[in-house]
Design an enzyme around this catalytic site. Sequence first.
Site, PDB file in Angstrom:
ATOM      1  N   ASP A  28       0.848  -1.185   0.000  1.00 52.59           N
ATOM      2  CA  ASP A  28       0.000   0.000   0.000  1.00 52.59           C
ATOM      3  C   ASP A  28       0.886   1.237   0.000  1.00 52.59           C
ATOM      4  O   ASP A  28       1.722   1.424   0.884  1.00 52.59           O
ATOM      5  CB  ASP A  28      -0.921  -0.014   1.221  1.00 52.59           C
ATOM      6  CG  ASP A  28      -2.002  -1.079   1.094  1.00 52.59           C
ATOM      7  OD1 ASP A  28      -2.742  -1.038   0.091  1.00 52.59           O
ATOM      8  OD2 ASP A  28      -2.092  -1.956   1.967  1.00 52.59           O
ATOM      9  N   LYS A  59      28.661 -27.304   5.096  1.00 54.02           N
ATOM     10  CA  LYS A  59      28.691 -27.306   3.623  1.00 54.02           C
ATOM     11  C   LYS A  59      27.420 -28.022   3.145  1.00 54.02           C
ATOM     12  O   LYS A  59      27.293 -29.226   3.261  1.00 54.02           O
ATOM     13  CB  LYS A  59      29.947 -28.043   3.145  1.00 54.02           C
ATOM     14  CG  LYS A  59      29.944 -28.429   1.672  1.00 54.02           C
ATOM     15  CD  LYS A  59      30.197 -27.250   0.765  1.00 54.02           C
ATOM     16  CE  LYS A  59      30.267 -27.671  -0.693  1.00 54.02           C
ATOM     17  NZ  LYS A  59      28.950 -27.906  -1.292  1.00 54.02           N
ATOM     18  N   ASP A 107      24.886 -29.608   0.608  1.00 51.09           N
ATOM     19  CA  ASP A 107      25.133 -30.334  -0.631  1.00 51.09           C
ATOM     20  C   ASP A 107      23.871 -30.324  -1.492  1.00 51.09           C
ATOM     21  O   ASP A 107      22.964 -31.123  -1.286  1.00 51.09           O
ATOM     22  CB  ASP A 107      25.546 -31.772  -0.289  1.00 51.09           C
ATOM     23  CG  ASP A 107      26.437 -32.363  -1.346  1.00 51.09           C
ATOM     24  OD1 ASP A 107      26.802 -31.625  -2.296  1.00 51.09           O
ATOM     25  OD2 ASP A 107      26.753 -33.555  -1.248  1.00 51.09           O
TER      26      ASP A 107
END
Length: 268
Positions: free
Chosen positions: A47, A189, A191
Amino acid sequence: MSELLREYRRKRNLLSTSEPGGSRRSRRAKEPIFVVQRHDARRLHYDFRLERDGALASWAVPKGVPLEPGQQHLAVHVEDHPLEYASFEGEIPKGNYGAGTVEIWDSGTYELVDEKRDGGLTVRLHGNRLDGTWALVPANLDGDPKNWLIIRKREDGTSTPAKRAEYRPMLATLASALPTSEGWLFEVKWDGFRAIGRVSGGDASLTSRNGNDLTGRFQNVAKELAKAVKTPDCVVDGEVCALDEQGRSSFSAMQQGKPGTPIVYYVF
Ligand code: MN
């Protein structure tokens, strides 16, 4: 009270929503204000409101305020809102008009640059996110006088649209030892598929590190990303992963695409 504020009150039961009623007198300040509220209602929209004559002239912008010069988005002109609405954030309870969550996406002051006879406005906004010139044009789209356009204007008067910036994932580099200085964080990490997520006008796309489009393959991730970032335009770098029962990312689960395997997107 303006005619349009009557419309604002008519639509609401002010006993069952915490939205302001609009009883206070207009404030006195040098610069008029603007606000953009992210409204996660039945349909997500933004808005856009400008202080005008002691109230907030208002437009619902489904795709958010356009950021690129030359870009234009539909802006549906709605009823004036009371000035106090500019600081409203929170939950509009179920069953009420506009039920859902309202958050302030940006606010600040503006200068009126131009006002046309047909009601069209050109404004220079001074906000945290929005800083520049926009035009509001009563374009009468599909023959509906409510259907205006909001257009991002170029500041320098040139006609070349800004070049779309290219983004690449920030990739790891090989090192023989861990950095020990301050300012480093270590993380798992993951994957999966590295993917740049780009949200534009509220729609998200995913691109692999080789530039392949992954949006179709991970439609749900794209859909959720557009909602999660809480802004209609941004770029994020992340990894799409499939999780096994232990919540670990599993590349083989991702390649097999077993139904029911949760697919998540980690943003770096
Ligand atoms: Mn709304």
